[in-house]
Enzyme design. Structure first.
Site, PDB file in Angstrom:
ATOM      1  N   HIS A 167      -8.639   0.936  -3.752  1.00  0.00           N
ATOM      2  CA  HIS A 167      -9.486   0.698  -2.591  1.00  0.00           C
ATOM      3  C   HIS A 167     -10.308   1.931  -2.348  1.00  0.00           C
ATOM      4  O   HIS A 167      -9.761   2.885  -1.801  1.00  0.00           O
ATOM      5  CB  HIS A 167      -8.401   0.166  -1.384  1.00  0.00           C
ATOM      6  CG  HIS A 167      -9.190   0.000  -0.170  1.00  0.00           C
ATOM      7  ND1 HIS A 167      -8.501  -0.025   1.142  1.00  0.00           N
ATOM      8  CD2 HIS A 167     -10.644   0.092   0.147  1.00  0.00           C
ATOM      9  CE1 HIS A 167      -9.421  -0.129   2.049  1.00  0.00           C
ATOM     10  NE2 HIS A 167     -10.874  -0.335   1.560  1.00  0.00           N
ATOM     11  N   ASP A 190      -4.830   3.705  -1.741  1.00  0.00           N
ATOM     12  CA  ASP A 190      -5.981   4.042  -0.797  1.00  0.00           C
ATOM     13  C   ASP A 190      -6.623   5.432  -1.245  1.00  0.00           C
ATOM     14  O   ASP A 190      -5.815   6.244  -1.072  1.00  0.00           O
ATOM     15  CB  ASP A 190      -5.469   4.046   0.505  1.00  0.00           C
ATOM     16  CG  ASP A 190      -5.216   2.531   1.046  1.00  0.00           C
ATOM     17  OD1 ASP A 190      -5.989   1.680   0.969  1.00  0.00           O
ATOM     18  OD2 ASP A 190      -3.843   2.379   1.437  1.00  0.00           O
ATOM     19  N   SER A 203       0.786  -1.087   0.019  1.00  0.00           N
ATOM     20  CA  SER A 203      -0.036   0.056  -0.026  1.00  0.00           C
ATOM     21  C   SER A 203       0.764   1.382   0.041  1.00  0.00           C
ATOM     22  O   SER A 203       1.565   1.338   0.797  1.00  0.00           O
ATOM     23  CB  SER A 203      -0.766   0.267   1.167  1.00  0.00           C
ATOM     24  OG  SER A 203      -1.453   1.338   1.410  1.00  0.00           O
ATOM     25  N   MET A 225      -8.984   8.014  -0.312  1.00  0.00           N
ATOM     26  CA  MET A 225     -10.020   8.328   0.898  1.00  0.00           C
ATOM     27  C   MET A 225     -10.421   9.827   0.695  1.00  0.00           C
ATOM     28  O   MET A 225      -9.747  10.697   0.197  1.00  0.00           O
ATOM     29  CB  MET A 225      -8.950   8.451   2.252  1.00  0.00           C
ATOM     30  CG  MET A 225      -8.415   7.047   2.388  1.00  0.00           C
ATOM     31  SD  MET A 225      -7.618   7.115   4.275  1.00  0.00           S
ATOM     32  CE  MET A 225      -6.741   5.632   4.247  1.00  0.00           C
ATOM     33  N   MET A 268     -12.169   4.137  -0.335  1.00  0.00           N
ATOM     34  CA  MET A 268     -12.953   4.542   1.136  1.00  0.00           C
ATOM     35  C   MET A 268     -13.628   6.126   0.776  1.00  0.00           C
ATOM     36  O   MET A 268     -13.035   6.995   1.340  1.00  0.00           O
ATOM     37  CB  MET A 268     -11.881   4.315   2.148  1.00  0.00           C
ATOM     38  CG  MET A 268     -11.487   3.195   2.364  1.00  0.00           C
ATOM     39  SD  MET A 268      -9.829   3.056   3.130  1.00  0.00           S
ATOM     40  CE  MET A 268      -8.642   3.092   2.050  1.00  0.00           C
ATOM     41  N   GLY A 325      -8.959   4.205   7.463  1.00  0.00           N
ATOM     42  CA  GLY A 325      -8.627   5.412   7.397  1.00  0.00           C
ATOM     43  C   GLY A 325      -7.305   5.894   7.615  1.00  0.00           C
ATOM     44  O   GLY A 325      -6.650   6.984   7.183  1.00  0.00           O
ATOM     45  N   PHE A 326      -6.673   5.033   8.289  1.00  0.00           N
ATOM     46  CA  PHE A 326      -5.187   5.326   8.238  1.00  0.00           C
ATOM     47  C   PHE A 326      -4.376   4.081   8.336  1.00  0.00           C
ATOM     48  O   PHE A 326      -4.802   3.028   8.644  1.00  0.00           O
ATOM     49  CB  PHE A 326      -5.013   5.675  10.046  1.00  0.00           C
ATOM     50  CG  PHE A 326      -5.707   7.185  10.128  1.00  0.00           C
ATOM     51  CD1 PHE A 326      -5.288   8.194   9.859  1.00  0.00           C
ATOM     52  CD2 PHE A 326      -7.163   6.923  10.620  1.00  0.00           C
ATOM     53  CE1 PHE A 326      -5.894   9.454   9.709  1.00  0.00           C
ATOM     54  CE2 PHE A 326      -7.660   8.447  10.617  1.00  0.00           C
ATOM     55  CZ  PHE A 326      -7.394   9.688  10.215  1.00  0.00           C
ATOM     56  N   GLY A 382      -0.642   2.011   9.686  1.00  0.00           N
ATOM     57  CA  GLY A 382       0.013   2.052  11.034  1.00  0.00           C
ATOM     58  C   GLY A 382      -0.873   1.520  12.283  1.00  0.00           C
ATOM     59  O   GLY A 382      -0.370   1.630  13.417  1.00  0.00           O
ATOM     60  N   MET A 424     -11.257  -5.783   5.895  1.00  0.00           N
ATOM     61  CA  MET A 424     -10.534  -4.726   6.666  1.00  0.00           C
ATOM     62  C   MET A 424     -10.331  -5.256   7.987  1.00  0.00           C
ATOM     63  O   MET A 424     -11.043  -5.934   8.715  1.00  0.00           O
ATOM     64  CB  MET A 424     -11.404  -3.406   6.787  1.00  0.00           C
ATOM     65  CG  MET A 424     -11.607  -2.621   5.518  1.00  0.00           C
ATOM     66  SD  MET A 424      -9.853  -2.045   5.143  1.00  0.00           S
ATOM     67  CE  MET A 424      -9.015  -1.326   5.983  1.00  0.00           C
ATOM     68  N   GLY A 468       1.135  -1.939   4.022  1.00  0.00           N
ATOM     69  CA  GLY A 468       1.591  -0.583   3.840  1.00  0.00           C
ATOM     70  C   GLY A 468       3.029  -0.241   4.941  1.00  0.00           C
ATOM     71  O   GLY A 468       4.108  -0.427   4.274  1.00  0.00           O
ATOM     72  N   SER A 469       2.722  -0.101   6.056  1.00  0.00           N
ATOM     73  CA  SER A 469       3.988   0.049   6.969  1.00  0.00           C
ATOM     74  C   SER A 469       4.995  -1.051   6.937  1.00  0.00           C
ATOM     75  O   SER A 469       6.134  -0.846   7.021  1.00  0.00           O
ATOM     76  CB  SER A 469       3.370   0.265   8.541  1.00  0.00           C
ATOM     77  OG  SER A 469       2.195   0.918   8.580  1.00  0.00           O
ATOM     78  N   HIS A 508      -1.250  -1.211  -4.097  1.00  0.00           N
ATOM     79  CA  HIS A 508      -2.489  -0.839  -3.374  1.00  0.00           C
ATOM     80  C   HIS A 508      -2.757   0.700  -3.203  1.00  0.00           C
ATOM     81  O   HIS A 508      -1.939   1.065  -2.682  1.00  0.00           O
ATOM     82  CB  HIS A 508      -2.719  -1.679  -1.977  1.00  0.00           C
ATOM     83  CG  HIS A 508      -4.111  -1.445  -1.355  1.00  0.00           C
ATOM     84  ND1 HIS A 508      -5.046  -2.157  -1.648  1.00  0.00           N
ATOM     85  CD2 HIS A 508      -4.427  -0.661  -0.475  1.00  0.00           C
ATOM     86  CE1 HIS A 508      -6.012  -1.837  -0.871  1.00  0.00           C
ATOM     87  NE2 HIS A 508      -5.610  -0.903  -0.133  1.00  0.00           N
ATOM     88  N   ASP A 546      -6.563  -6.310   4.690  1.00  0.00           N
ATOM     89  CA  ASP A 546      -5.936  -4.877   4.698  1.00  0.00           C
ATOM     90  C   ASP A 546      -5.695  -4.327   5.915  1.00  0.00           C
ATOM     91  O   ASP A 546      -7.065  -4.021   6.544  1.00  0.00           O
ATOM     92  CB  ASP A 546      -6.705  -4.234   3.613  1.00  0.00           C
ATOM     93  CG  ASP A 546      -6.289  -2.826   3.501  1.00  0.00           C
ATOM     94  OD1 ASP A 546      -5.126  -2.567   4.092  1.00  0.00           O
ATOM     95  OD2 ASP A 546      -6.937  -1.885   2.696  1.00  0.00           O
ATOM     96  N   GLY A 547      -4.945  -3.783   6.556  1.00  0.00           N
ATOM     97  CA  GLY A 547      -4.710  -3.357   7.725  1.00  0.00           C
ATOM     98  C   GLY A 547      -3.882  -3.995   8.818  1.00  0.00           C
ATOM     99  O   GLY A 547      -4.265  -5.176   9.303  1.00  0.00           O
ATOM    100  N   GLY A 548      -2.689  -3.339   9.151  1.00  0.00           N
ATOM    101  CA  GLY A 548      -2.048  -4.215  10.299  1.00  0.00           C
ATOM    102  C   GLY A 548      -1.334  -5.606   9.708  1.00  0.00           C
ATOM    103  O   GLY A 548      -0.869  -6.442  10.763  1.00  0.00           O
TER     104      GLY A 548
END
Ligand code: DX5
Ligand code: ZN
Length: 280
Positions: free
Chosen positions: A118, A87, A61, A89, A120, A194-195, A197, A189, A249-250, A85, A227-229
């Protein structure tokens, strides 16, 4: 003569495309443009491992990358990732504002791998088809935001992209079972959108298992994306529960060597997939 909305120049074109014969995305969809070929056969890089028809796919991401150097950041993973990916938003559906169609159009020229957009955003019914028409390989809309998901998903496919449906951690998957034939990917998700990390939400894993069972039971060719973490600490749990497309992402852009991070994560996911208990 029909006037086009100036702010959505491709909307009517996508709508008109619905009249064309239905073509199943990702399953021999005929396509001539390069982005279509890539969407049907993402990456295909030598490290991919097929397991009974399932393959691990990695989608770094760019939300966690340096937005002032997007082309370079995309190039850093283009040789090892399956998707980039992106994002989108709008500060309404989620409390954050990132980028939109003009940046996606610019990225399409330089990314070197298919874009996984993606969305959002509120009112994806209005905006999503334009991302597909622009050349995105996959366009994901959120079930919580779409008012006419069937029509919008069909418009995405008709415009030549894979159609994704995203759901937030608290949104159940079972009521969406009848939508499976309309989608190519279900995005679960694993944080509130939204964010980047944020810490991974383990509470989504049982839903992921149920989604995998649902897809298997229905015989649907639907990818399951998390997606996420997603990181070296969590990716194996995701693969074990049934995910086959991994957004990170991170864990990628926070690493000293993003390409090496993608490869390491892919290896972890492949090994966990090989031992997974979910039905194929
Ligand atoms: C969050 C986005 C994610 C985000 C993930 O709403 O949808 O794609 O980039 O970032 P990490 O991997 O850092 O959680
Ligand atoms: Zn995302």
């Amino acid at each position: 003569m029909i006037e086009r909305y100036p702010e959505a120049p491709t909307f009517l074109a996508a709508e008109a495309a619905l009249a064309a014969p239905y073509r199943r995305a990702g399953c021999g969809r005929p396509g001539t443009a390069a982005h279509l070929t890539r969407a049907v056969t993402p990456a295909g890089h030598p490290g991919r491992l097929r397991l009974g028809g399932m393959a691990v796919q990695m989608a770094p991401s760019i939300l966690a990358s340096d937005f002032a150097r997007l082309a370079d950041e995309a190039a850093a993973v283009s040789g090892v990732a399956d998707w980039l990916h992106v994002d989108v938003m709008d500060n309404h559906f989620v409390p954050n504002l990132t980028l939109g169609l003009p940046v996606v159009e610019a990225l399409l020229k330089h990314a070197g791998l298919p874009l996984d957009c993606h969305l959002m955003i509120e009112d994806p019914d209005r905006w999503a088809p334009a991302y597909a028409e622009a050349g995105a390989g996959n366009v994901t809309i959120h079930a919580e935001a779409a008012r006419s998901p069937v029509r919008t998903l069909r418009m995405i496919r008709s415009a030549g992209a894979r159609a994704g449906l995203g759901i937030n951690p608290a949104t159940p998957v079972e009521p969406l079972a009848d939508l499976l034939p309309e989608i190519d990917m279900l995005l679960l998700m694993t944080v509130e959108p939204g964010f980047g990390g944020q810490p991974f939400l383990d509470m989504v894993l049982p839903k992921l298992r149920r989604a995998r069972e649902l897809v298997s039971k229905r015989g649907a060719a639907v990818w399951l994306q998390v997606d996420g973490g997603v990181s070296e600490d969590t990716i194996e749990r995701c693969a074990d529960a049934g995910a086959d497309v991994f957004v990170a992402g991170s864990a990628v852009y926070g690493a000293d060597d993003p390409a090496a991070a993608v490869q390491a994560l892919r290896g972890q996911a492949q090994r966990a997939t090989a031992h997974a208990s979910w039905p194929d």
